[in-house]
Design a protein around this motif. Structure first.
Motif, mmCIF file in Angstrom:
data_model
loop_
_atom_site.group_PDB
_atom_site.id
_atom_site.type_symbol
_atom_site.label_atom_id
_atom_site.label_comp_id
_atom_site.label_asym_id
_atom_site.label_seq_id
_atom_site.Cartn_x
_atom_site.Cartn_y
_atom_site.Cartn_z
ATOM 1 N N HIS A 299 72.717 83.406 41.023
ATOM 2 C CA HIS A 299 71.775 84.472 39.686
ATOM 3 C C HIS A 299 70.274 84.496 39.575
ATOM 4 C CE1 HIS A 299 70.786 87.568 37.005
ATOM 5 N NE2 HIS A 299 72.685 88.252 37.375
ATOM 6 N N VAL A 300 69.930 85.624 40.121
ATOM 7 C CA VAL A 300 68.372 85.515 39.612
ATOM 8 C C VAL A 300 68.064 85.007 38.084
ATOM 9 C CG1 VAL A 300 66.087 87.148 39.630
ATOM 10 C CG2 VAL A 300 67.944 87.557 41.315
ATOM 11 N N LEU A 301 68.438 85.939 37.084
ATOM 12 C CA LEU A 301 67.591 84.666 35.968
ATOM 13 C C LEU A 301 68.586 83.681 35.496
ATOM 14 C CD1 LEU A 301 69.100 87.501 33.802
ATOM 15 C CD2 LEU A 301 66.527 86.665 34.386
ATOM 16 N N ASP A 302 69.387 82.360 37.059
ATOM 17 C CA ASP A 302 69.493 81.357 36.537
ATOM 18 C C ASP A 302 68.405 80.295 36.775
ATOM 19 O OD1 ASP A 302 72.515 82.000 35.674
ATOM 20 O OD2 ASP A 302 72.881 80.870 37.986
ATOM 21 N N ASN A 303 67.398 81.241 37.271
ATOM 22 C CA ASN A 303 66.485 80.305 38.409
ATOM 23 C C ASN A 303 65.154 81.117 37.599
ATOM 24 O OD1 ASN A 303 64.027 78.784 38.326
ATOM 25 N ND2 ASN A 303 64.746 78.336 41.184
ATOM 26 N N PRO A 304 64.431 81.787 36.532
ATOM 27 C CA PRO A 304 64.125 83.236 36.039
ATOM 28 C C PRO A 304 62.330 83.160 36.608
ATOM 29 C CG PRO A 304 64.870 82.167 33.801
ATOM 30 C CD PRO A 304 65.337 81.442 35.375
ATOM 31 N N VAL A 305 62.225 81.810 35.907
ATOM 32 C CA VAL A 305 60.676 81.066 36.239
ATOM 33 C C VAL A 305 59.857 81.820 37.354
ATOM 34 C CG1 VAL A 305 58.673 79.772 35.728
ATOM 35 C CG2 VAL A 305 60.653 80.336 34.433
ATOM 36 N N TRP A 306 60.752 80.078 38.389
ATOM 37 C CA TRP A 306 61.021 80.891 39.840
ATOM 38 C C TRP A 306 60.811 81.940 40.291
ATOM 39 C CZ3 TRP A 306 58.792 77.559 43.669
ATOM 40 C CH2 TRP A 306 58.824 78.112 45.263
ATOM 41 N N ASN A 307 62.066 82.912 40.353
ATOM 42 C CA ASN A 307 62.043 84.163 41.235
ATOM 43 C C ASN A 307 61.255 84.650 40.458
ATOM 44 O OD1 ASN A 307 63.875 83.348 42.402
ATOM 45 N ND2 ASN A 307 65.653 83.687 40.809
ATOM 46 N N ALA A 308 60.570 84.777 39.359
ATOM 47 C CA ALA A 308 59.437 85.658 38.528
ATOM 48 C C ALA A 308 58.142 85.301 39.381
ATOM 49 C CB ALA A 308 59.338 85.639 37.069
ATOM 50 N N LEU A 309 57.993 84.086 39.541
ATOM 51 C CA LEU A 309 56.792 83.462 39.991
ATOM 52 C C LEU A 309 56.469 83.705 41.788
ATOM 53 C CD1 LEU A 309 55.734 80.617 38.335
ATOM 54 C CD2 LEU A 309 54.720 81.782 38.362
ATOM 55 N N ILE A 310 57.704 84.240 42.340
ATOM 56 C CA ILE A 310 57.308 84.767 43.653
ATOM 57 C C ILE A 310 58.354 85.967 44.176
ATOM 58 C CG2 ILE A 310 58.211 81.986 44.363
ATOM 59 C CD1 ILE A 310 61.660 83.294 44.914
ATOM 60 N N SER A 311 58.233 86.916 42.714
ATOM 61 C CA SER A 311 58.342 87.824 42.992
ATOM 62 C C SER A 311 57.237 89.125 41.841
ATOM 63 C CB SER A 311 60.041 88.772 42.668
ATOM 64 O OG SER A 311 59.945 87.927 41.047
ATOM 65 N N GLY A 312 58.096 89.737 40.533
ATOM 66 C CA GLY A 312 57.050 89.965 39.928
ATOM 67 C C GLY A 312 55.129 89.868 39.015
ATOM 68 N N ASN A 313 55.557 88.546 39.229
ATOM 69 C CA ASN A 313 54.269 86.787 38.500
ATOM 70 C C ASN A 313 54.180 86.917 39.399
ATOM 71 O OD1 ASN A 313 56.517 86.843 35.800
ATOM 72 N ND2 ASN A 313 55.281 88.095 35.602
ATOM 73 N N ALA A 314 54.329 87.164 40.973
ATOM 74 C CA ALA A 314 53.196 86.332 41.785
ATOM 75 C C ALA A 314 52.023 86.591 42.004
ATOM 76 C CB ALA A 314 53.949 87.028 42.918
ATOM 77 N N PRO A 315 51.141 87.480 41.244
ATOM 78 C CA PRO A 315 49.627 87.117 40.730
ATOM 79 C C PRO A 315 48.820 86.387 40.184
ATOM 80 C CG PRO A 315 50.645 89.599 41.094
ATOM 81 C CD PRO A 315 51.436 88.975 41.223
ATOM 82 N N LEU A 316 50.306 86.242 39.484
ATOM 83 C CA LEU A 316 50.078 85.319 38.831
ATOM 84 C C LEU A 316 50.240 83.354 38.533
ATOM 85 C CD1 LEU A 316 50.732 86.953 35.156
ATOM 86 C CD2 LEU A 316 48.862 86.648 36.231
ATOM 87 N N ALA A 317 50.694 83.128 40.096
ATOM 88 C CA ALA A 317 51.601 82.257 40.222
ATOM 89 C C ALA A 317 50.155 81.575 40.955
ATOM 90 C CB ALA A 317 52.957 82.546 41.002
ATOM 91 N N HIS A 318 50.633 79.448 40.518
ATOM 92 C CA HIS A 318 49.692 79.173 41.179
ATOM 93 C C HIS A 318 50.422 77.667 41.688
ATOM 94 C CE1 HIS A 318 45.917 79.676 39.263
ATOM 95 N NE2 HIS A 318 46.849 80.727 38.843
#
Length: 232
Positions: A7-26
């Motif tokens: 499930h997407v929410l089992d790995n919420p940080v990774w999935n955020a950093l590759i989708s909705g929060n990608a502009p903030l990812a390093h």
């Protein structure tokens, strides 16, 4: 591309950093994290000793990071495990009846950051830094010139969006300010075709009751690990 093995929410940080929060990812293709003045969280495509070693090589000495997992993790040296806590992950399954009467909610911008930092330091809703506002959508309630309640959004593992930094000054508890701000955030998320979710400490019974009243149900208990790269 999202990791579809769970499930997407089992790995919420990774999935955020590759989708909705990608502009903030390093980071790299397998290891990603937010800037230190935005958020402490880091995520992995797969959390392995090799991934933790790669993260260690990417961040400066002394950096404190948060790792979120559906199970407790073994954190190997040279990382220092500072704290591990169990946190409920809640998803809104039904909207609550509107409760939006009362003082107006004010959009919060860079000029409000000192007041936001002061409120979060007093109430400790979770990590909040000088540029956490980069996540966007923060709103607050003022009494006179004082910010007394606020809420915003944080991780955005599409289509889910996390409501975060929910806090109320102790002198203004019981007035429904937090409930109103949470409802406004949830309505904004749903209007954007998203699904509201949040995290809450397992022992924060007051907050859990409020979230349940607003239509949130516990999806899973998650493990939050606070780790530090030693200066040496």
């Amino acid at each position: 591309m999202l990791n579809n093995t769970a499930h997407v929410l089992d790995n919420p940080v990774w999935n955020a950093l590759i989708s909705g929060n990608a502009p903030l990812a390093h980071g790299t293709a397998q290891v990603k994290y937010f800037a230190e003045d935005v958020s402490p969280f880091a995520g992995f495509e797969t959390c392995t000793p090799q991934a933790l070693e790669a993260l260690h090589a990417l961040v400066p000495a002394g950096r404190v990071l948060g790792i979120v997992s559906p199970v407790p993790l073994h954190i190997p040296a040279p990382w220092q495990l500072m704290q591990q806590m169990q946190v409920g992950q809640m998803v809104q399954e039904r909207p609550a009846a509107n409760n939006l009467l009362g003082p107006p909610a004010t959009p919060l911008g860079p000029a409000h950051v000192p007041a936001m930092l002061a409120l979060t330091q007093r109430t400790n809703p979770g990590p909040f830094f000088p540029n956490t506002i980069a996540f966007g959508h923060y709103e607050g309630i003022f009494e006179g010139n004082e910010l007394v309640a606020m809420a915003g959004q944080r991780m955005n593992p599409s289509p889910y969006a996390e409501i975060s930094a929910v806090c109320t000054h102790p002198d203004y508890l019981g007035r429904g300010y937090a409930a109103r701000l949470i409802q406004r955030q949830a309505q904004r998320i749903v209007a954007a075709a998203g699904i509201p979710f949040l995290h809450v400490k397992a022992d924060n019974t007051r907050a859990i009751r409020l979230y349940q009243h607003l239509g949130f149900v516990t999806r899973k208990e998650m493990s939050f690990h606070i780790i530090r790269k030693n200066p040496s």
